[in-house]
Design an enzyme around this catalytic site. Structure first.
Site, PDB file in Angstrom:
ATOM      1  N   ASP A 177       0.901  -1.147   0.000  1.00  0.00           N
ATOM      2  CA  ASP A 177       0.000   0.000   0.000  1.00  0.00           C
ATOM      3  C   ASP A 177       0.936   1.192   0.000  1.00  0.00           C
ATOM      4  OD1 ASP A 177      -1.530   2.245   0.700  1.00  0.00           O
ATOM      5  OD2 ASP A 177      -3.073   0.958   1.526  1.00  0.00           O
ATOM      6  N   HIS A 178       1.070   1.847  -1.153  1.00  0.00           N
ATOM      7  CA  HIS A 178       2.159   2.824  -1.262  1.00  0.00           C
ATOM      8  C   HIS A 178       1.992   4.006  -0.309  1.00  0.00           C
ATOM      9  CE1 HIS A 178      -0.605   4.560  -4.249  1.00  0.00           C
ATOM     10  NE2 HIS A 178      -0.074   5.703  -3.895  1.00  0.00           N
ATOM     11  N   HIS A 240      -6.105   2.569   1.428  1.00  0.00           N
ATOM     12  CA  HIS A 240      -5.265   3.708   1.820  1.00  0.00           C
ATOM     13  C   HIS A 240      -5.784   4.439   3.064  1.00  0.00           C
ATOM     14  CE1 HIS A 240      -3.367   2.901  -1.906  1.00  0.00           C
ATOM     15  NE2 HIS A 240      -4.259   3.482  -2.666  1.00  0.00           N
TER      16      HIS A 240
END
Ligand code: NAD
Length: 483
Positions: A177-178, A240
């Site tokens: 999950d950047h 996110h």
């Protein structure tokens, strides 16, 4: 400044989908920047693997072009790029067939770290994992990196976890999950757990509410038909925003170690209340003067998918009971900006009289643009004229704080290096992903059975009026969406 970067061992990184958009825009430019930072070991190799028929030279040109397009021009030194691309190789491999697998197996070296980045459509995750296992390309120390979306509901996420578990141990799986790779997000943990100042106030006794906003100014054009199958809840909230909420809400882990951190995050998800339907606002953007409507972008005039969502949540535990969390994310809003705001309560009594009002402190954690933190405090306005209070920000912008100005490592490059170091702290564990879907599924099911269309909102603003009302009716307001 003395560098205390943890060294990386020699690795072979295979990027499945190495010719795709994500590899071109993020993974390869990120690796180049880490190369410039001296973090790619001399004998490390990056092996692109995709269906495209290319050889090493062709793929090196592709990587060269990606660097020129996506790394800032001051770093386009030809000698550096040439030296970097000498680490690059390519092999045509079919995730669904036999082509390329024996060749890939033959390429692997003993005694180096092996990592396999699944930068491909999720339907290929299972076939890739199986083939890596069957051809004995992956060993017990190998790592796989998987991209979002991780399932589209609890059932599919469980199935995916099951498929990966057949060939890999959880310790080998890095679910990206950047958002977790952003400098600010890690700093949030440093600020919370490295200082005595905040933690005593970090609870419902002192925090009035928390706002998390992830706003985008663009629409879904270009990927509209893909987006239309997910919507804002699947695309942003379940992953996110949920991850950000976990980091804000979690208890201090006993140590900064992957499972200790992820155990605490999981407890937050499990303590999340099911939101009341009246506390959720879903929206779709209208057409603007020169922008298309969501329905046009999605190529689906009947679409009931939301391009905006705002919701009020509660966490049922001792720390947070009574502190609402407001989440908001959407497309075609005023600016591209992401931030978390922790809004503290007013002092219990204003000794400066009513006209000076009561002023709360706000800690703002900015993820983009201008990553940084900012604490709003009240001071006396300097100079003569009596006791007039003003609010000033105590500002910590990382770009200025870092020696190399605007050169904050991108989230992807940080996460890729964490994979090579074998550090899973900033990656989602399988049970976290499943818990997030278990919370999300009933919300989506309720919408589907109600069959209601989202409300429309004007492009370039802050979303539907109903979203403003969500806070107004609680006597609060959203922070302005501004860059
Ligand atoms: P893309 O369509 O641009 O590229 C897909 C890649 O997969 C290509 O290299 C293609 O050759 C390869 N491929 C397709 N079928 C194959 C097969 N049978 N065998 C071997 N290789 C095959 O996709 P993308 O945008 O790069 O996205 C890759 C993954 O990353 C997806 O899961 C996507 O959801 C995720 N993701 C992408 C972005 C982004 O910004 N592009 C952001 C977040 C997540």
């Amino acid at each position: 400044m003395v560098s205390r970067v943890i060294p990386v061992e020699v690795f072979d990184l295979v990027i499945f989908g190495g010719t795709g958009d994500l590899a071109r825009r993020k993974i390869l430019p990120g690796l180049y920047r880490r190369y410039l930072a001296g973090q790619i070991p001399e004998n490390a190799r990056v092996i692109g693997a995709a269906r495209t028929d290319l050889d090493d030279a062709g793929y090196r040109q592709f990587v060269n072009d990606a660097i020129c397009e996506f790394v800032k021009s001051s770093k386009h030194d030809k000698a550096h790029i040439d030296a970097f691309v000498s680490h690059i190789h390519y092999l045509p491999v079919d995730a669904l067939g036999d082509a390329g697998w024996n060749e890939l197996a033959a390429m692997m070296r003993p005694d180096v770290i092996r990592a396999f980045y699944f930068s491909v459509a999720p339907r290929l995750f299972g076939p890739l994992a199986e083939r890596l296992h069957d051809h004995e390309i992956a060993d017990g120390d190998s790592r796989i990196v998987v991209e979002k979306p991780f399932g589209r509901d609890l059932k599919t996420a469980k199935a995916l976890n099951g498929v990966l578990a057949e060939s890999f141990d959880e310790k080998q799986i890095y679910r990206i999950d950047h958002y977790l790779g952003k400098e600010t997000v890690q700093n949030l943990m440093a600020v919370r757990f490295g200082n005595i100042l905040f933690e005593p106030l970090w609870n419902s006794q002192y925090v009035d509410h928390i706002q998390i906003t992830v706003a985008e100014s663009v629409g879904v054009g270009g990927r509209g038909s893909y987006y239309d199958k997910s919507g804002a809840i699947r695309d942003m909230i379940q992953n996110h925003l949920m991850q950000l909420l976990c980091l804000i809400g979690m208890e201090p882990p006993s140590e900064f170690e992957p499972d200790a951190v992820r155990d605490e995050k999981l407890k937050v998800i499990r303590a999340l209340d099911a939101p009341d339907p009246k506390d959720i606002v879903r929206g779709q953007y209208r057409a603007g003067d020169d922008t298309a409507s969501y329905l046009t972008d999605a190529e689906n005039p009947e679409s009931k998918t939301e391009s905006f969502i705002a919701m009020k949540l509660g966490i049922s535990n001792w720390r947070w009971k009574g502190t609402p969390i407001y989440l908001r994310t959407g497309k075609r809003l005023r600016e591209r900006t992401s931030e978390i705001a922790v809004v503290f309560k007013d002092p219990p009594h204003s000794i400066f009289g009513e006209q000076e009002g009561r002023r709360g402190n706000v800690l703002v954690i900015r993820l983009q643009p201008n990553e940084g933190m900012n604490l709003r405090v009240t001071i006396k306005e300097p100079g003569p004229g009596g006791m007039r209070l003003i609010e000033v920000p105590l500002d910590m912008s990382f770009a200025e704080a870092l020696a190399d100005g605007d050169d904050i490592p991108d989230a992807y490059e940080r996460l890729i290096m964490d994979v090579m170091r074998g550090n899973q702290t900033l990656f989602m564990r399988g049970d976290e992903v499943e818990a997030a879907w278990a919370w999300t599924d009933p919300i989506i099911e309720a919408w589907e059975s109600a069959g209601k269309k989202p409300v429309e909102y004007d492009p370039g603003g802050s979303g539907p009026d109903d979203s403003l009302m969500l806070l107004h009716r609680d006597g609060r307001r959203w922070r302005e969406i501004k860059a």
